[in-house]
Design an enzyme around this catalytic site. Structure first.
Site, PDB file in Angstrom:
ATOM      1  N   GLU A 111      -3.425   8.976   3.541  1.00 42.42           N
ATOM      2  CA  GLU A 111      -3.717   7.468   3.245  1.00 42.42           C
ATOM      3  C   GLU A 111      -4.630   6.755   4.444  1.00 42.42           C
ATOM      4  O   GLU A 111      -5.221   5.810   4.026  1.00 42.42           O
ATOM      5  CB  GLU A 111      -2.439   6.967   3.378  1.00 42.42           C
ATOM      6  CG  GLU A 111      -1.352   7.084   2.183  1.00 42.42           C
ATOM      7  CD  GLU A 111      -2.237   6.661   0.880  1.00 42.42           C
ATOM      8  OE1 GLU A 111      -2.833   5.680   0.890  1.00 42.42           O
ATOM      9  OE2 GLU A 111      -1.728   7.068  -0.220  1.00 42.42           O
ATOM     10  N   TYR A 123       0.194  -1.764   3.446  1.00 43.38           N
ATOM     11  CA  TYR A 123      -0.065  -0.867   2.707  1.00 43.38           C
ATOM     12  C   TYR A 123       0.336   0.544   2.823  1.00 43.38           C
ATOM     13  O   TYR A 123       1.114   1.196   2.254  1.00 43.38           O
ATOM     14  CB  TYR A 123      -1.534  -0.941   2.228  1.00 43.38           C
ATOM     15  CG  TYR A 123      -1.990   0.340   1.417  1.00 43.38           C
ATOM     16  CD1 TYR A 123      -1.614   0.440  -0.103  1.00 43.38           C
ATOM     17  CD2 TYR A 123      -2.526   1.407   2.123  1.00 43.38           C
ATOM     18  CE1 TYR A 123      -1.797   1.629  -0.679  1.00 43.38           C
ATOM     19  CE2 TYR A 123      -2.750   2.618   1.086  1.00 43.38           C
ATOM     20  CZ  TYR A 123      -2.498   2.602  -0.212  1.00 43.38           C
ATOM     21  OH  TYR A 123      -2.449   3.740  -0.733  1.00 43.38           O
ATOM     22  N   ASP A 159      -3.176  -1.609  -2.375  1.00 45.26           N
ATOM     23  CA  ASP A 159      -4.276  -1.669  -1.765  1.00 45.26           C
ATOM     24  C   ASP A 159      -5.421  -2.064  -2.689  1.00 45.26           C
ATOM     25  O   ASP A 159      -5.133  -2.850  -3.767  1.00 45.26           O
ATOM     26  CB  ASP A 159      -4.801   0.179  -1.724  1.00 45.26           C
ATOM     27  CG  ASP A 159      -4.869   0.751  -2.943  1.00 45.26           C
ATOM     28  OD1 ASP A 159      -4.589   0.073  -4.128  1.00 45.26           O
ATOM     29  OD2 ASP A 159      -5.256   1.941  -3.044  1.00 45.26           O
ATOM     30  N   CYS A 199     -11.205  -0.001 -20.549  1.00 38.36           N
ATOM     31  CA  CYS A 199     -10.076  -0.429 -21.196  1.00 38.36           C
ATOM     32  C   CYS A 199      -9.801   0.365 -22.358  1.00 38.36           C
ATOM     33  O   CYS A 199      -8.746   0.391 -22.678  1.00 38.36           O
ATOM     34  CB  CYS A 199     -10.313  -1.971 -21.583  1.00 38.36           C
ATOM     35  SG  CYS A 199     -10.758  -2.969 -20.085  1.00 38.36           S
TER      36      CYS A 199
HETATM   37  S1  SF4 Z   1      -7.161  -2.817 -19.968  1.00 33.16           S
HETATM   38 FE1  SF4 Z   1      -8.953  -2.632 -18.722  1.00 33.16          FE
HETATM   39  S2  SF4 Z   1      -8.656  -4.344 -17.240  1.00 33.16           S
HETATM   40 FE2  SF4 Z   1      -6.704  -4.090 -18.249  1.00 33.16          FE
HETATM   41  S3  SF4 Z   1      -5.708  -2.652 -16.695  1.00 33.16           S
HETATM   42 FE3  SF4 Z   1      -6.466  -1.515 -18.183  1.00 33.16          FE
HETATM   43  S4  SF4 Z   1      -8.520  -0.948 -17.541  1.00 33.16           S
HETATM   44 FE4  SF4 Z   1      -7.891  -2.510 -16.308  1.00 33.16          FE
END
Ligand code: SF4
Length: 368
Positions: free
Chosen positions: A50, A133, A151, A213
């Site tokens: 860490e 942390y 973090d 995403c």
């Molecule tokens: S959907 Fe996209 S912005 Fe939302 S936590 Fe997952 S990767 Fe991150």
């Protein structure tokens, strides 16, 4: 606290997010990177990892970590390591106060009769260099204590999941995120939960405009992804501009050795060995006077290239000067080091990297 901030952390919002932990943990179980500190997560090993991972990427840390653990396999070994050896093991990672604080913490534990880190969040926090942390990470991963570890990666994930527009550089906002993380934590597996959050931030919920995403296991719970503006989070107020310093760096080589000087015990690169350097881009007359002051008025000199190094708040713009005296006179706070000393004994901060290769070539050259 204003109304907008209150509305971000209302219990209903946290409760609505709570089911995200199941897909998060399932994803972590299937995708966690196999890293040396995860194979055997003892308190000491987790702690070392860490501290090294602060400011340094995982891939870069792994070889340093393995070398460090091989040389100093446990806390008592760290406590008794000579300082130059410790700094040499840390060479290349930078921010040397981190390893100095680790040693202070290890010495405090040994002085109190212990051989390992204490198994409580509060006792960990009381040791030098261990902030909220690191204490949270060690306590949860190594001891299974249900505390959060927030973090930069976790802050980013939470800011996006909660679509929080507050400035994460503000201590009160950071605290609010720590409270949110504590409320979301899975108490039956806090270490895995914290690591899953960190891993998501490090490999999927990437900084700036790069969150993946489409591959994210918790997308269905993410307010920022729903709004299509994930890259806008987290919000951080702009940093103050760095102070730019001009410096003249002396590469002084004689008899297959180079002159190193120890820096003052406080401030930037405290107590580190360095290529001697002075503020400003010195004229030929000024460098001649400096060399004369070091007992080498006859040294031939030659300009070397420019170099630049960025510390967190300061930027050095360097001009190098090669000096070739006929002998190695004693210099206050200085030492003449050969190639073996540089390889094994003295850690040279990465600020001097622009001159390191040339230096090794010069040290190896016959008749120098
Ligand atoms: S959907 Fe996209 S912005 Fe939302 S936590 Fe997952 S990767 Fe991150």
């Amino acid at each position: 606290m204003n109304d907008r901030r209150k509305s971000l952390f209302v219990p209903e919002k946290i409760d609505a997010l709570r089911p995200f932990s199941a897909p998060l943990l399932a994803w972590y179980g299937a995708n966690a990177r196999r890293l040396p500190w995860r194979v055997l997560p003892t308190p000491y090993r987790v702690w070392v990892s860490e501290i090294m991972l602060q400011q340094t990427r995982v891939e870069a840390v792994v070889p340093y970590y393995e070398r460090f653990l091989a040389a100093l396999p446990d806390l008592p070994a760290l406590a008794r390591a000579p300082e130059d050896r410790l700094l040499k093991l840390w060479e290349g990672l930078g921010y040397y106060s981190r390893v100095r604080n680790m040693q202070k913490a290890a010495q405090a534990v040994v002085l109190a009769g212990g051989t390992n880190l204490p198994g409580s969040y509060e006792a960990l926090r009381a040791l030098p260099g261990i902030g909220p942390y690191t204490a949270g990470a060690v306590a949860s991963i190594a001891f299974g204590i249900p505390v959060p570890a927030v973090d930069g990666n976790v802050l980013r994930v939470l800011a996006r999941l909660l679509a929080c527009r507050e400035d994460i550089a503000l201590p009160q906002v950071k605290r609010a995120f720590e409270q949110a993380a504590a409320a979301l934590l899975l108490r039956e597996c806090p270490g895995d939960f914290n690591q899953a959050m960190m891993e998501l931030g490090a490999t999927v919920c990437l900084p700036n405009a790069a969150p993946r995403c489409a591959d994210c296991p918790v997308r269905a719970f993410c307010a920022a992804a729903r709004a299509g503006n994930a890259p806008d989070y987290p919000y951080k107020s702009p940093k103050k501009p760095r102070v730019v310093e001009e410096r003249t760096v002396f590469v002084v080589v004689a008899e297959h050795t180079v002159l190193l000087r120890r820096r003052a015990g406080k401030g930037l690169l405290a107590g580190m060995w360095e290529l001697p350097n002075l503020a400003g881009w010195l004229s030929a007359e000024e460098t001649g006077a400096v060399l004369a002051g070091w007992g080498m008025p006859e040294a031939e000199t030659r300009a070397l290239g420019d170099g630049k190094h960025i510390f967190s708040h300061i930027e050095w713009r360097m001009k190098g000067l090669l000096a070739l005296p006929h002998a190695c006179p004693p210099v206050e706070d200085g030492v003449w080091a050969n190639a073996a000393d540089l390889a094994e004994r003295y850690a040279l901060p990465s600020a001097f990297r622009p001159y390191a290769r040339l230096l090794l070539e010069l040290l190896a050259r016959d008749g120098m």
